[in-house]
Design an enzyme around this catalytic site. Structure first.
Site, PDB file in Angstrom:
ATOM      1  N   LYS A  52      -3.664   8.156  -0.588  1.00  0.00           N
ATOM      2  CA  LYS A  52      -2.801   7.815  -0.839  1.00  0.00           C
ATOM      3  C   LYS A  52      -3.190   6.012  -0.988  1.00  0.00           C
ATOM      4  O   LYS A  52      -2.873   5.152  -1.753  1.00  0.00           O
ATOM      5  CB  LYS A  52      -1.554   8.170  -0.352  1.00  0.00           C
ATOM      6  CG  LYS A  52      -1.080   9.404  -0.792  1.00  0.00           C
ATOM      7  CD  LYS A  52      -0.008   9.896   0.073  1.00  0.00           C
ATOM      8  CE  LYS A  52       0.202  11.612  -0.183  1.00  0.00           C
ATOM      9  NZ  LYS A  52       1.248  12.077   0.294  1.00  0.00           N
ATOM     10  N   GLN A  96       4.508  11.661   5.921  1.00  0.00           N
ATOM     11  CA  GLN A  96       3.741  12.584   5.307  1.00  0.00           C
ATOM     12  C   GLN A  96       4.286  14.010   6.213  1.00  0.00           C
ATOM     13  O   GLN A  96       4.419  13.945   7.334  1.00  0.00           O
ATOM     14  CB  GLN A  96       2.147  12.393   5.962  1.00  0.00           C
ATOM     15  CG  GLN A  96       1.352  13.564   5.501  1.00  0.00           C
ATOM     16  CD  GLN A  96       1.074  13.446   3.988  1.00  0.00           C
ATOM     17  OE1 GLN A  96       1.086  12.462   3.311  1.00  0.00           O
ATOM     18  NE2 GLN A  96       0.899  14.555   3.404  1.00  0.00           N
ATOM     19  N   ASP A 119       8.965   9.599  -2.285  1.00  0.00           N
ATOM     20  CA  ASP A 119       8.789  11.022  -2.432  1.00  0.00           C
ATOM     21  C   ASP A 119       9.878  11.629  -2.904  1.00  0.00           C
ATOM     22  O   ASP A 119       9.729  12.897  -3.618  1.00  0.00           O
ATOM     23  CB  ASP A 119       8.370  11.562  -1.192  1.00  0.00           C
ATOM     24  CG  ASP A 119       7.082  11.936  -0.608  1.00  0.00           C
ATOM     25  OD1 ASP A 119       6.193  11.775  -1.645  1.00  0.00           O
ATOM     26  OD2 ASP A 119       6.844  11.783   0.294  1.00  0.00           O
TER      27      ASP A 119
END
Ligand code: BQF
Length: 292
Positions: A52, A96, A119
């Protein structure tokens, strides 16, 4: 049968994002800035986060990686989230997943400012998604919609079977495919671990989206002729002939299923790269929204 080239579509969207960033710079605007929070030392998680960050560089974003020890307390992690919320230089950030067992994931997700939740996991963003209000969409389902769009795959009135009801993939995917827009307007079935007659249900699917978490669970006897198959699974299988020591397979038995499909996504190089691209798109969107 057509193999959906997620890697190529991801690259093409990334080059569009890079152009928009270059345009911003010309106009004297800031680069979008993504931060990633990583807790502990899980190998796969580290790989994903590094990818990422690397992709941020590729499109001209700023990025920050915050890496904490496995032993960080929930309270300390919440403090770090607040710092990111209050840091106006950060446009969006991700935490994460999965997190260590002593940390409540929902509590962490709910601490993220919805405007920075790239997200798309915060209840405010999930609610907006359900109500068809523009919002930051979960990266993997969003990436899949971008693939369907890119290949002009018809979805209206189609039977779409989503297998797996996770909050990250299956549940939001089922919602996006039901919405009154393209891609969407499908008749959606959400199958899961308690589903009976999975094979018969799958055989009705014009579009089958597998997010089960079991390698090669989806076999050719479960596929309708001409179906579109989207494989969200990602499993490391030991393979000593590979430099890494493993190879990747999906939830779908690709070799045999591909024969029966009109379209199919491979693993690797299908949905995975689109997840990263969707995250970058969300970061750009968050940045633009914060300027309004
Ligand atoms: C590819 C993920 C399970 C649990 C947490 C490209 C990725 C994967 C594959 C990637 C994933 C899976 C990510 C490929 C991010 C997708 O070439 O096929 C990219 O980096 N992903 C994650 O951040 O967390 C996960 C899967």
């Amino acid at each position: 049968m057509k193999i959906i080239d997620g890697k190529a579509v991801a690259e093409s969207i990334k080059s569009e994002i890079a152009q928009k960033v270059a345009q911003r710079i010309k106009q004297g605007k800031k680069k979008p800035h993504l931060a990633a929070v990583l807790v502990g030392n899980d190998g796969a998680s580290e790989t994903y986060v590094k990818s990422k960050v690397k992709n941020c560089e590729k499109v001209g974003f700023d990025s920050t990686l915050l890496h904490f020890e496995e032993s960080i307390s929930e309270e300390e992690l919440l403090k770090e989230i607040k710092k990111l919320n209050n840091n106006s230089a950060i446009n969006g950030f991700i935490v994460q997943l999965p997190l260590p067992k002593h940390i409540d994931e929902q509590k962490i997700i709910q601490a993220i400012l919805p405007e920075k939740d790239v997200d798309g996991f915060h209840p405010v963003n999930v609610g907006k998604m359900v109500l068809e209000i523009p919002s930051l969409l979960p990266a993997t389902p969003y990436g899949i919609t971008l693939l369907l769009k890119h290949y002009n795959i018809p979805t209206e009135g189609k039977n779409c079977v989503v297998i797996g009801r996770s909050h990250i993939v299956g549940t939001p995917m089922s919602i996006l495919m039901s919405r009154n827009t393209y891609p969407g307007n499908a008749t959606v079935t959400l199958a899961h671990s308690r589903t009976k007659n999975l094979k018969e249900i799958c055989r009705q699917a014009d579009i089958l989206i597998a997010a089960v978490g079991k390698a090669k669970l989806i076999t050719e006897d479960m596929i309708k002729d001409g179906a579109v198959v989207i494989d969200v699974g990602i499993h490391r299988i030991k393979d000593d002939s590979k430099k890494s020591g493993y190879r990747l397979v999906g939830d779908v038995d690709f070799e045999n299923v591909a024969q029966k499909c009109s379209y199919i996504t491979p693993v690797p190089g299908g949905v995975g790269p689109m997840t990263i691209t969707a995250l970058l798109q969300n970061t750009l969107t968050a940045c633009e929204m914060q300027e309004k």
